[in-house]
Design a protein around this motif. Sequence first.
Motif, mmCIF file in Angstrom:
data_model
loop_
_atom_site.group_PDB
_atom_site.id
_atom_site.type_symbol
_atom_site.label_atom_id
_atom_site.label_comp_id
_atom_site.label_asym_id
_atom_site.label_seq_id
_atom_site.Cartn_x
_atom_site.Cartn_y
_atom_site.Cartn_z
ATOM 1 N N LYS A 1 0.808 -1.223 0.000
ATOM 2 C CA LYS A 1 0.000 0.000 0.000
ATOM 3 C C LYS A 1 0.838 1.268 0.000
ATOM 4 N N TRP A 2 1.985 1.263 0.671
ATOM 5 C CA TRP A 2 2.783 2.489 0.713
ATOM 6 C C TRP A 2 3.551 2.707 -0.585
ATOM 7 N N ASN A 3 3.869 1.630 -1.331
ATOM 8 C CA ASN A 3 4.468 1.803 -2.661
ATOM 9 C C ASN A 3 3.459 2.437 -3.615
ATOM 10 N N ILE A 4 2.227 1.986 -3.540
ATOM 11 C CA ILE A 4 1.179 2.564 -4.382
ATOM 12 C C ILE A 4 0.943 4.018 -3.994
ATOM 13 N N PHE A 5 0.937 4.306 -2.707
ATOM 14 C CA PHE A 5 0.734 5.682 -2.259
ATOM 15 C C PHE A 5 1.845 6.593 -2.795
ATOM 16 N N ALA B 1 3.611 6.110 -5.487
ATOM 17 C CA ALA B 1 3.408 6.240 -6.935
ATOM 18 C C ALA B 1 2.309 7.258 -7.239
ATOM 19 N N ILE B 2 1.238 7.249 -6.446
ATOM 20 C CA ILE B 2 0.155 8.226 -6.629
ATOM 21 C C ILE B 2 0.664 9.630 -6.320
ATOM 22 N N CYS B 3 1.478 9.767 -5.284
ATOM 23 C CA CYS B 3 2.055 11.087 -4.960
ATOM 24 C C CYS B 3 2.926 11.598 -6.103
ATOM 25 N N THR B 4 3.692 10.718 -6.720
ATOM 26 C CA THR B 4 4.549 11.109 -7.837
ATOM 27 C C THR B 4 3.722 11.535 -9.044
ATOM 28 N N ALA B 5 2.608 10.855 -9.270
ATOM 29 C CA ALA B 5 1.778 11.121 -10.447
ATOM 30 C C ALA B 5 0.590 12.031 -10.140
ATOM 31 N N ASN C 1 -0.041 15.193 -10.316
ATOM 32 C CA ASN C 1 -0.423 16.193 -11.315
ATOM 33 C C ASN C 1 -1.124 15.553 -12.510
ATOM 34 N N ALA C 2 -0.604 14.419 -12.964
ATOM 35 C CA ALA C 2 -1.228 13.710 -14.085
ATOM 36 C C ALA C 2 -2.608 13.172 -13.710
ATOM 37 N N LEU C 3 -2.761 12.774 -12.445
ATOM 38 C CA LEU C 3 -4.048 12.250 -11.976
ATOM 39 C C LEU C 3 -5.026 13.350 -11.595
ATOM 40 N N GLY C 4 -4.515 14.559 -11.404
ATOM 41 C CA GLY C 4 -5.375 15.667 -10.993
ATOM 42 C C GLY C 4 -5.789 15.582 -9.537
ATOM 43 N N VAL C 5 -4.913 15.064 -8.691
ATOM 44 C CA VAL C 5 -5.210 14.897 -7.269
ATOM 45 C C VAL C 5 -4.509 16.006 -6.486
ATOM 46 N N PRO C 6 -5.278 16.827 -5.741
ATOM 47 C CA PRO C 6 -4.639 17.873 -4.930
ATOM 48 C C PRO C 6 -3.842 17.273 -3.767
ATOM 49 N N GLU C 7 -2.882 18.039 -3.267
ATOM 50 C CA GLU C 7 -2.031 17.552 -2.178
ATOM 51 C C GLU C 7 -2.814 17.227 -0.917
ATOM 52 N N ARG C 8 -3.836 18.022 -0.610
ATOM 53 C CA ARG C 8 -4.620 17.739 0.606
ATOM 54 C C ARG C 8 -5.420 16.454 0.454
ATOM 55 N N ALA C 9 -5.798 16.115 -0.777
ATOM 56 C CA ALA C 9 -6.481 14.835 -1.006
ATOM 57 C C ALA C 9 -5.524 13.683 -0.716
ATOM 58 N N ASP D 1 -3.709 9.134 2.606
ATOM 59 C CA ASP D 1 -2.757 8.630 3.596
ATOM 60 C C ASP D 1 -3.490 8.216 4.870
ATOM 61 N N ALA D 2 -4.423 9.043 5.311
ATOM 62 C CA ALA D 2 -5.205 8.724 6.520
ATOM 63 C C ALA D 2 -6.051 7.473 6.298
ATOM 64 N N LEU D 3 -6.680 7.360 5.131
ATOM 65 C CA LEU D 3 -7.489 6.169 4.830
ATOM 66 C C LEU D 3 -6.628 4.912 4.830
#
Length: 109
Positions: A37-41, A43-47, A49-57, A62-64
Amino acid sequence: MEPRLSTTPFGRRSLTLAHVASQASAKTRPPEKAVHKWNIFRAICTAKNALGVPERALAVLDALLSFHPETVLTGEGLIVFPSNHQLGLRAHGMPMATLRRHLAALVDA
């Protein structure tokens, strides 16, 4: 036959075909597929901007993830049920309205 308007559980938002397609795609994954799960997290943090995910999301994600007891995710039993209060606390004291907005951003992504 009556038309039915489906909604997501997050803020009664419209359920799009993309939401349904992503759920169907997730169900076709090989059963032996497992990820850390932390490797995927990361990878999502790295991507983000491409995914359109804000930093607070990402703080909400991370909390979930911190509520899920296993570190290896297999696709079975991925649902966690934290209260909004506890989720907000683990997301660094995020207000409930902001929490809901970022949960919706994660669902959209």
